[in-house]
Design an enzyme around this catalytic site. Sequence first.
Site, PDB file in Angstrom:
ATOM      1  N   LYS A 177      -9.971 -12.945   0.559  1.00  0.00           N
ATOM      2  CA  LYS A 177     -10.308 -12.219  -0.679  1.00  0.00           C
ATOM      3  C   LYS A 177      -9.260 -11.130  -0.832  1.00  0.00           C
ATOM      4  CE  LYS A 177     -12.264  -8.888  -2.164  1.00  0.00           C
ATOM      5  NZ  LYS A 177     -11.557  -7.767  -2.847  1.00  0.00           N
ATOM      6  N   GLY A 230      -9.863  -2.471   6.125  1.00  0.00           N
ATOM      7  CA  GLY A 230     -10.258  -1.586   5.028  1.00  0.00           C
ATOM      8  C   GLY A 230     -10.869  -0.311   5.569  1.00  0.00           C
ATOM      9  N   SER A 231     -11.689   0.311   4.750  1.00  0.00           N
ATOM     10  CA  SER A 231     -12.211   1.631   5.113  1.00  0.00           C
ATOM     11  C   SER A 231     -13.379   1.527   6.102  1.00  0.00           C
ATOM     12  CB  SER A 231     -12.677   2.351   3.852  1.00  0.00           C
ATOM     13  OG  SER A 231     -13.743   1.619   3.272  1.00  0.00           O
ATOM     14  N   ALA A 233     -16.213   2.971   5.754  1.00  0.00           N
ATOM     15  CA  ALA A 233     -17.474   2.831   5.003  1.00  0.00           C
ATOM     16  C   ALA A 233     -17.748   1.364   4.695  1.00  0.00           C
ATOM     17  CB  ALA A 233     -17.390   3.649   3.714  1.00  0.00           C
ATOM     18  N   GLY A 235     -16.400  -1.154   6.164  1.00  0.00           N
ATOM     19  CA  GLY A 235     -16.507  -1.833   7.458  1.00  0.00           C
ATOM     20  C   GLY A 235     -17.943  -1.876   7.951  1.00  0.00           C
ATOM     21  N   GLU A 252     -10.362  -3.721  11.350  1.00  0.00           N
ATOM     22  CA  GLU A 252      -9.160  -2.870  11.279  1.00  0.00           C
ATOM     23  C   GLU A 252      -9.448  -1.785  10.257  1.00  0.00           C
ATOM     24  OE1 GLU A 252      -6.375  -2.769  12.885  1.00  0.00           O
ATOM     25  OE2 GLU A 252      -6.354  -4.632  13.987  1.00  0.00           O
ATOM     26  N   CYS A 286      -2.918   3.338   6.865  1.00  0.00           N
ATOM     27  CA  CYS A 286      -4.046   3.553   7.775  1.00  0.00           C
ATOM     28  C   CYS A 286      -3.629   4.426   8.951  1.00  0.00           C
ATOM     29  CB  CYS A 286      -4.585   2.215   8.261  1.00  0.00           C
ATOM     30  SG  CYS A 286      -3.330   1.162   8.983  1.00  0.00           S
ATOM     31  N   GLU A 383     -10.346  10.778   6.451  1.00  0.00           N
ATOM     32  CA  GLU A 383      -9.130  10.154   5.945  1.00  0.00           C
ATOM     33  C   GLU A 383      -8.936  10.514   4.468  1.00  0.00           C
ATOM     34  OE1 GLU A 383      -9.172   5.818   5.560  1.00  0.00           O
ATOM     35  OE2 GLU A 383      -7.196   5.778   6.514  1.00  0.00           O
TER      36      GLU A 383
END
Length: 497
Positions: A177, A230-231, A233, A235, A252, A286, A383
């Site tokens: 995606k 991704g983030s 949250a 995750g 990650e 990241c 972050e």
Amino acid sequence: MTDSAVLKSFIDGGWKDCASGRRIEVDDPSTGKIVSLVAEAGVEDVDLAVAAAHRVFRERILVDMHPYDRGRLLFHVADALEARGGEIAVTVCMDTGKAIDVAREEVGTAVRYLRYYAGLADKLEGRSIPRGANLVDYTLRSPFGVSAQIVPWNFPLELTARSLACAIATGNSVVIKSPDLAPLSGLEIARACETAGLPAGAVNILTGYGHTTGQALIQHRDVRHIVFTGSMATGRTVLKTAADRIVPCIMELGGKSAGIIYADADIDCVVEAVRSGSFLNAGQNCNAFSRLLVDSKIADEVLERVKSCVEGLSVGPGRDNCDITPLISKKQRDNVERACENAIAQGARVVTGGSALRDRSGYFMAGTLFADVAPSSELFQTETFGPVLAVTPFDDPSNAVELANGTEQGLAAGVFTKDLDRALWTADQLWAGQIYINGWFVGGVETPFGGVKQSGYGREKGQEALDGYVQTRNVGIKLSQPRSSPSQAGAMRRHTL
Ligand code: NAD
């Protein structure tokens, strides 16, 4: 824009419009203008893509292929990508807003991931386990099946390439995606897969939103493996979904990486690390160098040098190769600006920057430097994902390490000193997945990368990444006659002694 210009998803070896006919508008972050329309894949499209990938797995098309040939497929994808590298870099530049040189580098890195894992495809081996004379035992390192891969927008081309390469090298089939904010790069990988002649359904790439398309993908009953980049949250949401069917995940996630600057550090080297580590791709990395911890004895000098570096950075569109390029979206720019406002409210001092550049079209934010950032503040802990660097002084090495480790994240960390003993002691103490000494982004395609603590688990990059794409199975064989049975043993002794 006419409907024929709509970019479709790559499903089962062909280009398919989404069942709903809905579109996602893609804008150029440096102008805010719509440059493309992509299909918004929905549940029906996810079903088609997963069914194709599952068929490839069920029919053992990749599983039974000689690993050398799986590697050859990846080499072909790399060649196809490289052949159109210049054109693809322009797409990446427009898709993400990043500088054209950085986009070119991203194409080069994507090609290298594909070739690196192509070369490793036939080198992943199991082992034979000694269990006495009447047993033979060996392990298989088997693929999971359909690997669902969710990609963020900051490095969409190389992150798509790296996870896809590991999956195909190990015999998994893939449904990806692509990020809704930068969906064009993933479609370039799809085009390269098509040119390379990958078996239909081995790689499927969908464009769509996270909470709909992405969610439908990760919760699909035939998905057996998830790679989420991704983030933190998102995750957590992905992990909750994966928990329902106990699907293994590679996570990650984000970081808040600190660099420790000791009093003997080479300040030129620190400034260079800040220039790229904190401001490349507008700080949307990241493993960005987002917290600078400096020995209080040299804090004023370092702050002055870093300030003049930041104020010397050019701000403008990626196509002009500027140092600070736009953020990916208006929402992201506003989030970064809000983080700066909160930092000020929590006592941090603006040294330079601190606000959005609203006089420009596009989503620009000034290169920003904060001093006196308190360890308990949001800017220190959370972050920001923008061109913002937080500076905090420390008194001694153990205080420096405590500050560096004092967040929930643990993706990267750095240390700057001329004293090798101190550098190695500090590297050992820093609780992060990747440590840099006297530079930033010192890792590469070949070096394992990933988080500790809430920055995630599993590793991408390097040989270690392949471990996350296979599961070990064991085969035990009971021999009808032990290898050391008296009749055999005598014969063997005559031959070998
Ligand atoms: P994000 O978490 O908002 O989105 C990441 C991806 O997840 C997107 O494709 C999004 O559409 C999708 N998504 C959202 N909700 C979903 C759901 N419910 N189910 C499935 N998919 C869903 O992150 P972002 O803003 O795109 O990217 C920035 C973040 O990524 C930062 O935190 C950054 O640190 C992190 N990142 C990590 C690495 C790494 O290797 N550790 C690399 C790049 C970026």
